[in-house]
Scaffold this active site. Sequence first.
Site, PDB file in Angstrom:
ATOM      1  NE  ARG A 223     -20.315  -6.830 -13.203  1.00 17.39           N
ATOM      2  CZ  ARG A 223     -19.377  -7.169 -11.872  1.00 17.39           C
ATOM      3  NH1 ARG A 223     -18.526  -8.268 -11.970  1.00 17.39           N
ATOM      4  NH2 ARG A 223     -19.320  -6.080 -11.193  1.00 17.39           N
ATOM      5  CG  HIS A 271     -20.442 -13.106 -10.312  1.00 19.48           C
ATOM      6  ND1 HIS A 271     -20.649 -12.517 -10.697  1.00 19.48           N
ATOM      7  CD2 HIS A 271     -19.124 -12.602  -9.604  1.00 19.48           C
ATOM      8  CE1 HIS A 271     -19.805 -10.983 -10.772  1.00 19.48           C
ATOM      9  NE2 HIS A 271     -19.661 -11.670  -9.698  1.00 19.48           N
TER      10      HIS A 271
HETATM   11  C1  GLV Z   1     -17.801  -8.916  -8.103  1.00 21.88           C
HETATM   12  O1  GLV Z   1     -18.243  -9.146  -9.232  1.00 21.88           O
HETATM   13  C2  GLV Z   1     -17.488  -7.365  -8.056  1.00 21.88           C
HETATM   14  O2  GLV Z   1     -17.170  -6.017  -8.973  1.00 21.88           O
HETATM   15  O3  GLV Z   1     -16.497  -7.178  -6.478  1.00 21.88           O
END
Ligand code: GLV
Length: 308
Positions: A223, A271
Amino acid sequence: MSILYRSDAPRAAAWATFFAENAPDLDFRVWPDAGNLDEVEYLIAWQAPADFIAALPRLKVLFSSGAGIDHVDFSAVPEHIPIVRMVEPGIINGMVEYVSLSVLALHRDFFDYVEMQATGAWDPLEVPPASARSIGVMGMGVLGRAVLERLETYGFRLRGWNRSPRQMAQVECFAGADQLQPFLAGSDILICLLPLTETTAGILDHKVFSALPRGASVINVGRGPHLVDGDLIEALDSQHLSRAILDVTDPEPLPPEHPFWRHPRVFVTPHVASMTQPQTAAPILLDNIRKHQRGEPLLGLIDRERGY
Ligand code: GLV
């Protein structure tokens, strides 16, 4: 029996089709077409704001539609409601692909060749064998272990660090705060696959970077808040670290003026390392709902104390 899906809209249809075909007894609803909220017993959501949870008086289980659970405010979810994160092969495969690609790109100097191409420079770099490179994975959960297993097939030297001790064949395992420094000292490429908790927020900081060997690289697929941005830039600019590959940032989206976008040795992706795939996730969710109906343990149940 009603399930409400309140997540990624483009893929909602795939979820709905799966439930219509495989669980006609369950009333699968897609937000914002939620019907009477009093009837919702299962919620599959990415964001689950407190006022929304409060509007679901019969909620029995909260399923996260993603692997991470850090976006859920546990205090907003009554104690008797289990919170479950997504453990499904699509997420695991996506992560294994992304991390393998990143490790191999670093190992084989692809970013250097991208730079050389810009000036037409033909400048072959030494090609060390994978066995000369040591990869360190922080977080030996489902994703961390899957990544280590795949990296082993290339012949890298492997090490893993975890909060509590883990054992894995072909992986030198380290655990807890005491063993973080020795773990880092032998990691040429560091991969963060930790859950985000109060303890792990900001863990990728100056102390960690200076404990890595000179020339090491960092891949963050955990993260954004795991990373102290300024400490990374300092470690790169002082030439202590070579490169960073970041799939997660804080905030997201990363603002256009953020220095990461323009740093020559930072590679950012938005992401996308790994995403829940309805084809593989929907059967797992259904299986979990059936388990709950039978009173059996749920796959991916989170421990509120631990935070993941
Ligand atoms: C993506 O970051 C997830 O947590 O699936």
